[in-house]
Structures are given as C-alpha cells and as structure tokens.
Design a protein around this motif. Structure first.
Motif, PDB file in Angstrom:
ATOM      1  N   ILE A  79       0.834  -1.207   0.000  1.00 14.20           N
ATOM      2  CA  ILE A  79       0.000   0.000   0.000  1.00 14.20           C
ATOM      3  C   ILE A  79       0.867   1.254   0.000  1.00 14.20           C
ATOM      4  CG2 ILE A  79      -1.622   1.320   1.419  1.00 14.20           C
ATOM      5  CD1 ILE A  79      -2.781  -1.482   2.253  1.00 14.20           C
ATOM      6  N   ARG A  80       1.999   1.236   0.735  1.00 10.49           N
ATOM      7  CA  ARG A  80       2.897   2.392   0.720  1.00 10.49           C
ATOM      8  C   ARG A  80       3.395   2.684  -0.684  1.00 10.49           C
ATOM      9  NH1 ARG A  80       5.268  -0.423   5.243  1.00 10.49           N
ATOM     10  NH2 ARG A  80       4.432   0.417   7.207  1.00 10.49           N
ATOM     11  N   LEU A  81       3.664   1.630  -1.421  1.00  8.20           N
ATOM     12  CA  LEU A  81       4.200   1.801  -2.776  1.00  8.20           C
ATOM     13  C   LEU A  81       3.109   2.088  -3.798  1.00  8.20           C
ATOM     14  CD1 LEU A  81       6.814  -1.101  -2.694  1.00  8.20           C
ATOM     15  CD2 LEU A  81       7.305   1.350  -2.681  1.00  8.20           C
ATOM     16  N   ASN A  82       1.875   1.675  -3.502  1.00  6.07           N
ATOM     17  CA  ASN A  82       0.752   1.929  -4.413  1.00  6.07           C
ATOM     18  C   ASN A  82      -0.523   1.999  -3.583  1.00  6.07           C
ATOM     19  OD1 ASN A  82      -1.191   2.093  -6.364  1.00  6.07           O
ATOM     20  ND2 ASN A  82      -0.922   0.019  -7.143  1.00  6.07           N
ATOM     21  N   ASN A  83      -0.882   3.212  -3.177  1.00  6.81           N
ATOM     22  CA  ASN A  83      -2.056   3.351  -2.302  1.00  6.81           C
ATOM     23  C   ASN A  83      -3.376   3.327  -3.059  1.00  6.81           C
ATOM     24  OD1 ASN A  83      -2.167   5.826  -3.538  1.00  6.81           O
ATOM     25  ND2 ASN A  83      -1.728   7.029  -1.698  1.00  6.81           N
ATOM     26  N   ARG A  84      -3.337   2.910  -4.322  1.00  7.47           N
ATOM     27  CA  ARG A  84      -4.560   2.739  -5.112  1.00  7.47           C
ATOM     28  C   ARG A  84      -4.885   1.262  -5.332  1.00  7.47           C
ATOM     29  NH1 ARG A  84      -7.596   6.847  -5.081  1.00  7.47           N
ATOM     30  NH2 ARG A  84      -8.562   6.186  -7.031  1.00  7.47           N
ATOM     31  N   ASN A  85      -4.150   0.378  -4.675  1.00 11.25           N
ATOM     32  CA  ASN A  85      -4.358  -1.058  -4.857  1.00 11.25           C
ATOM     33  C   ASN A  85      -5.444  -1.535  -3.896  1.00 11.25           C
ATOM     34  OD1 ASN A  85      -4.277  -3.861  -4.985  1.00 11.25           O
ATOM     35  ND2 ASN A  85      -2.059  -3.960  -5.159  1.00 11.25           N
ATOM     36  N   ALA A  86      -6.670  -1.624  -4.386  1.00 13.26           N
ATOM     37  CA  ALA A  86      -7.792  -2.007  -3.535  1.00 13.26           C
ATOM     38  C   ALA A  86      -7.623  -3.410  -2.963  1.00 13.26           C
ATOM     39  CB  ALA A  86      -9.096  -1.914  -4.325  1.00 13.26           C
ATOM     40  N   GLN A  87      -7.038  -4.308  -3.744  1.00 16.10           N
ATOM     41  CA  GLN A  87      -6.887  -5.688  -3.261  1.00 16.10           C
ATOM     42  C   GLN A  87      -5.891  -5.778  -2.111  1.00 16.10           C
ATOM     43  OE1 GLN A  87      -6.160  -7.791  -7.030  1.00 16.10           O
ATOM     44  NE2 GLN A  87      -8.108  -8.816  -6.694  1.00 16.10           N
ATOM     45  N   ALA A  88      -4.896  -4.912  -2.107  1.00 15.89           N
ATOM     46  CA  ALA A  88      -3.959  -4.909  -0.977  1.00 15.89           C
ATOM     47  C   ALA A  88      -4.678  -4.466   0.292  1.00 15.89           C
ATOM     48  CB  ALA A  88      -2.771  -4.009  -1.282  1.00 15.89           C
ATOM     49  N   TYR A  89      -5.529  -3.451   0.179  1.00 15.29           N
ATOM     50  CA  TYR A  89      -6.311  -3.030   1.346  1.00 15.29           C
ATOM     51  C   TYR A  89      -7.230  -4.158   1.816  1.00 15.29           C
ATOM     52  CZ  TYR A  89      -5.036   1.934   0.901  1.00 15.29           C
ATOM     53  OH  TYR A  89      -4.364   3.129   0.874  1.00 15.29           O
ATOM     54  N   GLU A  90      -7.843  -4.870   0.868  1.00 13.23           N
ATOM     55  CA  GLU A  90      -8.759  -5.940   1.251  1.00 13.23           C
ATOM     56  C   GLU A  90      -8.004  -7.093   1.903  1.00 13.23           C
ATOM     57  OE1 GLU A  90     -12.740  -8.200  -0.382  1.00 13.23           O
ATOM     58  OE2 GLU A  90     -11.544  -6.981  -1.760  1.00 13.23           O
ATOM     59  N   GLY A  91      -6.844  -7.440   1.344  1.00 12.27           N
ATOM     60  CA  GLY A  91      -6.030  -8.467   1.989  1.00 12.27           C
ATOM     61  C   GLY A  91      -5.636  -8.056   3.398  1.00 12.27           C
ATOM     62  N   LEU A  92      -5.255  -6.790   3.566  1.00 13.04           N
ATOM     63  CA  LEU A  92      -4.892  -6.293   4.890  1.00 13.04           C
ATOM     64  C   LEU A  92      -6.086  -6.370   5.835  1.00 13.04           C
ATOM     65  CD1 LEU A  92      -2.858  -4.914   6.768  1.00 13.04           C
ATOM     66  CD2 LEU A  92      -3.617  -2.709   5.845  1.00 13.04           C
ATOM     67  N   ALA A  93      -7.282  -6.026   5.341  1.00 10.13           N
ATOM     68  CA  ALA A  93      -8.476  -6.090   6.186  1.00 10.13           C
ATOM     69  C   ALA A  93      -8.714  -7.499   6.709  1.00 10.13           C
ATOM     70  CB  ALA A  93      -9.696  -5.607   5.392  1.00 10.13           C
ATOM     71  N   VAL A  94      -8.583  -8.491   5.826  1.00 14.08           N
ATOM     72  CA  VAL A  94      -8.782  -9.885   6.238  1.00 14.08           C
ATOM     73  C   VAL A  94      -7.782 -10.264   7.330  1.00 14.08           C
ATOM     74  CG1 VAL A  94      -8.620 -12.282   5.472  1.00 14.08           C
ATOM     75  CG2 VAL A  94      -9.775 -10.594   4.038  1.00 14.08           C
ATOM     76  N   ILE A  95      -6.526  -9.889   7.130  1.00 16.94           N
ATOM     77  CA  ILE A  95      -5.484 -10.254   8.087  1.00 16.94           C
ATOM     78  C   ILE A  95      -5.686  -9.539   9.414  1.00 16.94           C
ATOM     79  CG2 ILE A  95      -3.005 -10.160   8.544  1.00 16.94           C
ATOM     80  CD1 ILE A  95      -3.823 -12.283   6.506  1.00 16.94           C
ATOM     81  N   LEU A  96      -6.020  -8.255   9.386  1.00 18.30           N
ATOM     82  CA  LEU A  96      -6.229  -7.512  10.634  1.00 18.30           C
ATOM     83  C   LEU A  96      -7.405  -8.079  11.415  1.00 18.30           C
ATOM     84  CD1 LEU A  96      -5.558  -3.838   9.481  1.00 18.30           C
ATOM     85  CD2 LEU A  96      -4.043  -5.353  10.781  1.00 18.30           C
ATOM     86  N   ALA A  97      -8.444  -8.512  10.710  1.00 20.78           N
ATOM     87  CA  ALA A  97      -9.565  -9.153  11.402  1.00 20.78           C
ATOM     88  C   ALA A  97      -9.100 -10.426  12.098  1.00 20.78           C
ATOM     89  CB  ALA A  97     -10.689  -9.450  10.418  1.00 20.78           C
ATOM     90  N   ARG A  98      -8.250 -11.198  11.425  1.00 19.54           N
ATOM     91  CA  ARG A  98      -7.703 -12.407  12.050  1.00 19.54           C
ATOM     92  C   ARG A  98      -6.879 -12.073  13.286  1.00 19.54           C
ATOM     93  NH1 ARG A  98      -4.793 -15.669   7.146  1.00 19.54           N
ATOM     94  NH2 ARG A  98      -6.616 -16.103   5.840  1.00 19.54           N
ATOM     95  N   LEU A  99      -6.165 -10.963  13.228  1.00 13.52           N
ATOM     96  CA  LEU A  99      -5.265 -10.580  14.317  1.00 13.52           C
ATOM     97  C   LEU A  99      -5.994  -9.893  15.465  1.00 13.52           C
ATOM     98  CD1 LEU A  99      -2.206  -9.287  12.243  1.00 13.52           C
ATOM     99  CD2 LEU A  99      -2.298 -11.342  13.658  1.00 13.52           C
TER     100      LEU A  99
END
Length: 350
Positions: free
Chosen positions: A123-143
């Motif tokens: 996301i730091r390198l490309n803050n327009r990548n929606a799938q990276a945000y979605e992947g992060l959301a899944v992982i943060l929910a797990r954590l």
C-alpha cells in the motif's frame, strides 16, 4: 474469514510480467514467452520447469522469481511461493505487486503478522491497490484488530465502490461490533451488488435478526440455504444458528442436506441426533445415531447415544445391547469417563 483465492491469484498474475532488458538473448526471451504461455494455459508443472530453467541463466531477474512464486501459489505451495516472492523483493524493492503477492502467500500460511507487513508495504508503494487493502483487512480481522480491518475495508470501498466482498466484510465486522444499523446498510448494498451470493444473504439475514426483523431475517437465511446447497460450511452455520434460535426445522433441514453432501461425516449425525433428542423425537434420533454405528462401528459414542434414544422409547432390551457395546468399546479404548457415563445411563434406564 478466508482470502479470496481466485481473485487474489488473478492480481498476483501481473507479477509475471514480460521479458525485461535482463533477458538479452533470444533463447531466454523465447523461454520467458513460453513460460508465460504455459501459465496462462494452466500448465503449471510445465511452466515450473521452464522458469526453473530460466532461473539458472537469469537468476537476477525478479520477474522470474515472481513467476515461480505465482506458480507455487497456484499449486498450493505457499511456503515456496513466499520464498520466491521474497527473492523477487530482494532484487526489486519498489515493486508493490511483489509485496502484495508475498502478503497473500503468507496469509495463506497463517503467517498473519508477516502478511500484514507485506500488505502495508504494498500500500505504501501503491495506495490505489484495492486488493492490498482488502487483503490487509482480512489479516487484521484475524489478528483481532477490527477497527484497523474496518478502516481497510472502507479504503477498498472508496477505491472500488462496487466491491461486494468489501461491503460484505465491512458489514460482518460492523455486526460483530454491534453497529447493527450500519451493518445492515452495508450488507444490503453487498446483496444488491451480489444478489446470488449465499454468504452475503446469510450475513444479511443475521443482521436483520439483530435489527429485530425476524421475518425478513429468516427469509434471507432461507435464500442463503437455497443458494448454498453444496456449501458445507455455510450449511453448518445455518444449522447452528437455527438450532440456537429455536428454529429446529430449519436446523434439521440444513443438517440433512449436509449429510447428503458428506454421508461419512460423523459430527453431522451427532449434531442432528442431539437436536432431534432435544425436540423429543427419539425415534428419528435413534435412526440417526444408528448411522454412526454403521459408519464407525468402533465409535463408542454412537452406541452410547443410540442406547439413550432407544431407552427413551422404552426399547430397553435394544438399549441395553447398545450400552453394552459402548461400554466394551470405551474399555478397549481405556476411557474411564466414557465407562462411567454408560454405567450411569444403564442404571437410570434399567
């Protein structure tokens, strides 16, 4: 929650790239083109051999390593995929796709902290990548970071307002946080975007129940069951929800459907039999427990439960026979707790 594998792998495919200046001679260029063709055709074993050959001659090409990572991910070899993407990152630290692919691979391995770090760098390198945000959301929910996950899902929706999966993920988290009104709005939007998705309908139904609208809630859940007739996980969720909400007929229907899909799964028979016993239906419960004894004749629990169902019906001789078999099996398995409960049951019923 699970990462959306096919969508994620589709995004990872961009890391395959094309021949770079490092592939200078025609032979390597031909191999690179052949490898990509094989990947696109789904011939992953052959593609793997081609890229491994390329690696011997072009080991400093990050695209070769990323291509290997993609192939390994497609084969379910996520540890190997992660190592390949890490090597690609060593050679090119500014490519956000490599970090995204690494996050996906680590997430599939359950390496959640590493996955979160990789997604954040993507996301730091490309803050327009929606799938990276979605992947992060899944992982943060797990954590166990629901607020971070909610923020990440909101970022997805701001970039891709028609992402039904992001609306669903956000709605589920809001419902868990007891923000029922916003969860309901969000899940309704997910249902509009994906009207035939069983999981969306199930979660919408749960939100409607939480909002105090049982008629609409169960209507949505019934739709979910009709749509997800071959989804064992979804059917089990519905069965457990219905049983807890005192909707036994819906629960029985879901358990019976599960049995038709997987007739060897003992737990489903136990769950169904126990529910039937709670509903004062020992006749059908006995038939259900008897299936356990046929599928797994060395399972003492099946005979114990069968004995209880028969005893309630007054079929004492049959119940005693089932109890004696259960007692014998518990002894053979050195299970004194099991022996004790069978003896107590025999004493109570005989």
């Amino acid at each position: 929650m699970k990462l959306r594998q096919m969508c994620a792998l589709g995004a990872i495919a961009v890391t395959l790239g094309v021949a770079t200046p490092a592939v200078a001679n025609s032979q390597l260029a031909v191999l690179m083109q052949e490898g990509r063709r094989l990947v696109e055709a789904g011939s992953y074993d052959q593609a793997l051999a081609v890229y491994q050959q390329l690696l011997q001659s072009d080991s400093r090409n990050p695209r070769v390593h990323s291509a290997l990572g993609f192939i390994y991910a497609q084969r379910g070899q996520f540890a190997e995929a992660a190592r390949a993407y890490q090597q690609a990152i060593e050679l090119d630290r500014q490519n956000p796709d490599f970090y995204y692919a690494l996050g996906y691979s680590l997430g599939m391995m359950g390496e959640n902290h590493g996955a979160a770090a990789a997604y954040r760098q993507a996301i730091r390198l490309n803050n327009r990548n929606a799938q990276a945000y979605e992947g992060l959301a899944v992982i943060l929910a797990r954590l166990g970071d629901p607020q971070g996950a909610i923020q990440a899902y909101r970022s997805v929706i701001s970039l891709e307002p028609r992402s039904w999966s992001a609306h669903k993920g956000l709605g589920v988290l809001l419902l868990q946080q007891r923000n029922v009104a916003e969860a309901l709005t969000t899940l309704r939007q997910a249902a509009r975007l994906a009207p035939n998705n069983a999981s969306v309908q199930l979660n919408l139904g749960m939100a409607l129940l939480a909002a105090g609208d049982p008629a609409s809630g169960w209507q949505a859940i019934d739709q979910a069951m009709a749509m997800g007739q071959r989804d064992l996980d979804l059917l089990e969720q519905i069965a457990e929800l219905a049983a807890a909400a005192n909707e036994p007929q819906r629960a029985v229907q879901a358990y019976r459907r599960m049995i038709s899909l997987n007739p060897e799964r003992l737990l489903t028979y136990i769950q169904l039999g126990d529910l039937l016993m709670q509903q004062n239906n020992p006749l059908e419960a006995a038939a259900t427990y008897r299936q356990i004894t046929r599928i797994s004749p060395t399972n003492p629990e099946g005979f114990y439960k069968l004995g209880r169902a028969l005893a309630v019906q007054g079929r004492r001789s049959e119940a005693r026979s089932a109890y004696q078999t259960a007692l014998k099996l518990y002894r053979e398995q050195n299970n004194p707790q099991g022996e004790t409960k069978v003896k107590e049951a025999m004493h109570q019923r005989n």
